[in-house]
Design an enzyme around this catalytic site. Structure first.
Site, mmCIF file in Angstrom:
data_model
loop_
_atom_site.group_PDB
_atom_site.id
_atom_site.type_symbol
_atom_site.label_atom_id
_atom_site.label_comp_id
_atom_site.label_asym_id
_atom_site.label_seq_id
_atom_site.Cartn_x
_atom_site.Cartn_y
_atom_site.Cartn_z
ATOM 1 N N ASP A 168 126.795 -69.598 33.330
ATOM 2 C CA ASP A 168 127.310 -69.322 34.682
ATOM 3 C C ASP A 168 127.327 -67.836 35.032
ATOM 4 O O ASP A 168 127.050 -67.441 36.171
ATOM 5 C CB ASP A 168 128.750 -69.833 34.825
ATOM 6 N N HIS A 169 127.675 -67.002 34.044
ATOM 7 C CA HIS A 169 127.873 -65.592 34.406
ATOM 8 C C HIS A 169 126.560 -64.819 34.556
ATOM 9 O O HIS A 169 126.565 -63.702 35.062
ATOM 10 C CB HIS A 169 128.851 -64.922 33.446
ATOM 11 N N ARG B 276 124.940 -59.442 44.115
ATOM 12 C CA ARG B 276 124.061 -58.794 45.093
ATOM 13 C C ARG B 276 123.336 -59.805 45.976
ATOM 14 O O ARG B 276 122.445 -59.421 46.730
ATOM 15 C CB ARG B 276 123.026 -57.924 44.364
ATOM 16 N N ASN C 12 127.139 -71.602 27.987
ATOM 17 C CA ASN C 12 127.430 -71.676 29.415
ATOM 18 C C ASN C 12 126.829 -70.434 30.086
ATOM 19 O O ASN C 12 127.224 -69.298 29.766
ATOM 20 C CB ASN C 12 128.955 -71.720 29.600
ATOM 21 N N THR D 166 139.219 -68.524 36.513
ATOM 22 C CA THR D 166 138.421 -69.442 35.704
ATOM 23 C C THR D 166 139.243 -70.716 35.537
ATOM 24 O O THR D 166 140.387 -70.771 35.983
ATOM 25 C CB THR D 166 138.054 -68.810 34.330
ATOM 26 N N THR D 167 138.655 -71.744 34.924
ATOM 27 C CA THR D 167 139.371 -73.010 34.746
ATOM 28 C C THR D 167 140.682 -72.748 33.998
ATOM 29 O O THR D 167 140.686 -72.084 32.964
ATOM 30 C CB THR D 167 138.492 -73.995 33.937
ATOM 31 N N GLU E 52 129.524 -79.151 34.203
ATOM 32 C CA GLU E 52 130.975 -79.188 34.430
ATOM 33 C C GLU E 52 131.197 -79.267 35.931
ATOM 34 O O GLU E 52 130.582 -78.528 36.700
ATOM 35 C CB GLU E 52 131.632 -77.909 33.916
ATOM 36 N N ARG F 143 130.673 -74.984 40.872
ATOM 37 C CA ARG F 143 132.010 -74.958 41.491
ATOM 38 C C ARG F 143 131.907 -75.273 42.972
ATOM 39 O O ARG F 143 130.904 -74.976 43.621
ATOM 40 C CB ARG F 143 132.654 -73.578 41.308
ATOM 41 N N HIS G 259 128.717 -74.801 35.320
ATOM 42 C CA HIS G 259 129.793 -75.330 36.165
ATOM 43 C C HIS G 259 129.405 -75.103 37.619
ATOM 44 O O HIS G 259 129.356 -73.962 38.075
ATOM 45 C CB HIS G 259 131.094 -74.574 35.827
ATOM 46 N N GLU H 254 136.618 -82.820 25.686
ATOM 47 C CA GLU H 254 136.472 -81.413 25.314
ATOM 48 C C GLU H 254 137.876 -80.823 25.296
ATOM 49 O O GLU H 254 138.573 -80.834 26.318
ATOM 50 C CB GLU H 254 135.590 -80.655 26.310
ATOM 51 N N GLY I 81 130.765 -69.418 26.988
ATOM 52 C CA GLY I 81 130.024 -68.701 28.017
ATOM 53 C C GLY I 81 130.332 -67.222 28.083
ATOM 54 O O GLY I 81 129.548 -66.391 27.632
ATOM 55 N N HIS I 82 131.497 -66.895 28.607
ATOM 56 C CA HIS I 82 131.785 -65.518 28.984
ATOM 57 C C HIS I 82 131.515 -64.526 27.867
ATOM 58 O O HIS I 82 130.871 -63.495 28.069
ATOM 59 C CB HIS I 82 133.244 -65.391 29.464
ATOM 60 N N HIS J 122 136.535 -72.810 25.833
ATOM 61 C CA HIS J 122 137.208 -71.962 26.810
ATOM 62 C C HIS J 122 137.880 -70.788 26.115
ATOM 63 O O HIS J 122 138.770 -70.964 25.298
ATOM 64 C CB HIS J 122 138.231 -72.706 27.684
ATOM 65 N N GLY J 123 137.375 -69.606 26.451
ATOM 66 C CA GLY J 123 137.957 -68.371 25.920
ATOM 67 C C GLY J 123 137.542 -68.054 24.489
ATOM 68 O O GLY J 123 138.040 -67.097 23.904
ATOM 69 N N ARG K 284 130.609 -69.991 43.558
ATOM 70 C CA ARG K 284 130.738 -68.556 43.292
ATOM 71 C C ARG K 284 129.675 -68.036 42.320
ATOM 72 O O ARG K 284 129.412 -66.856 42.273
ATOM 73 C CB ARG K 284 132.134 -68.201 42.797
#
Ligand code: PXP
Length: 249
Positions: free
Chosen positions: A9-10, A18, A7, A100-101, A70, A45, A43, A151, A222-223, A200-201, A49
């Site tokens: 996203d980050h 910025r 993932n 987060t979700t 997602e 959103r 994702h 999932e 992801g994260h 997730h996580g 974001r």
């Protein structure tokens, strides 16, 4: 052998900090693929974001593996998915204030809207996966909607693992009970004819126990990968997660 979807996203979160044009999520996705990722997850959103609409279009054009979008089951998102045509849409719950979700969909309570969303996406040739908690009732409800995959949300398992403090006093009993709940949910899903993903996580430290569950065919992470990539580089971070998933299996 379980697959890894990264993932990204980050990467976009850093860019949006910025409102500039770097780092580019498409470049990140290509690096993930070169490092061995089996797919890219993102994702879009409602509050935009991190990932933006133009990122999604560019990702669809650039990646050569597999794009998992997602999204919430809203008219706006359905319209975008039908235009972009990702390989898979994972329907997730979304609320504006969340960091987060926060857990899986309540398929039982939202059966009507989910059924109609699944129908619209499936008839356009998009596979649909539902993000749900490891709860047998949610799995049965998901199966009745005709999706190809669920999932399973691992955030509770991850939270129990990542409690700060002395490792010797970690709640090993609770962790194992949650891991078994996820395993039982995965087995029920397979018996119901569903494919099983999880995420997730998840981290380098806790993914191993999840990777022991043979029914889980795919991880969406992801994260933790992007956090490590900030310090070690993305290629290395992706390779190390693949190794953590596949070690001794
Ligand atoms: N799976 C789903 C359905 C998610 O919503 C997310 C977060 O976007 C992930 C997996 C990845 O979670 P994490 O960033 O904690 O690895």
């Amino acid at each position: 052998m379980s697959r890894l979807n990264v993932n990204i996203d980050h990467i976009a979160t850093i860019r949006q900090a910025r409102r500039t044009n770097e780092p580019n999520p498409v470049s990140a996705a290509v690096i993930c693929e070169l490092a061995g990722a089996d797919g890219i997850t993102t994702h879009l959103r409602s509050d935009r974001r991190h990932i933006q609409d133009h990122d999604l279009i560019a990702l669809k054009q650039a990646i050569i593996t597999h794009l998992n979008l997602e999204m919430a089951a809203t008219d706006e998102m359905i319209e975008i998915a039908l235009r972009v045509k990702p390989d898979v849409v994972t329907l997730v719950p979304e609320s504006p204030q969340e960091v987060t979700t926060e857990g899986g969909l309540d398929v039982l309570s939202h059966r009507k809207i989910l059924r109609s969303t699944v129908r619209k996406l499936s008839s356009a040739g998009i596979f649909v996966s539902l993000f749900i908690d490891p709860d047998i009732r949610q799995i049965k409800a998901s199966s009745s909607l005709g999706v190809f995959q669920v999932e399973i949300c691992t955030s509770n398992y991850a939270r129990l693992n990542e409690q700060p403090g002395d490792a010797t006093v970690r709640r090993t009993g609770e962790i194992e009970a949650e891991a078994r709940r996820i395993r039982d949910a995965a087995r029920t899903a397979v018996r119901a004819g569903l494919k099983v993903a999880a995420g997730h996580g998840l981290t380098y430290r806790n993914v191993g126990r999840m990777a022991e569950i043979p029914e889980i065919e795919e991880f969406n992470i992801g994260h933790n990968i992007i956090a490590r990539a900030a310090l070690t580089g993305l290629d290395r971070a992706v390779r190390e997660m693949i190794e953590a998933i596949r070690r001794d299996r």
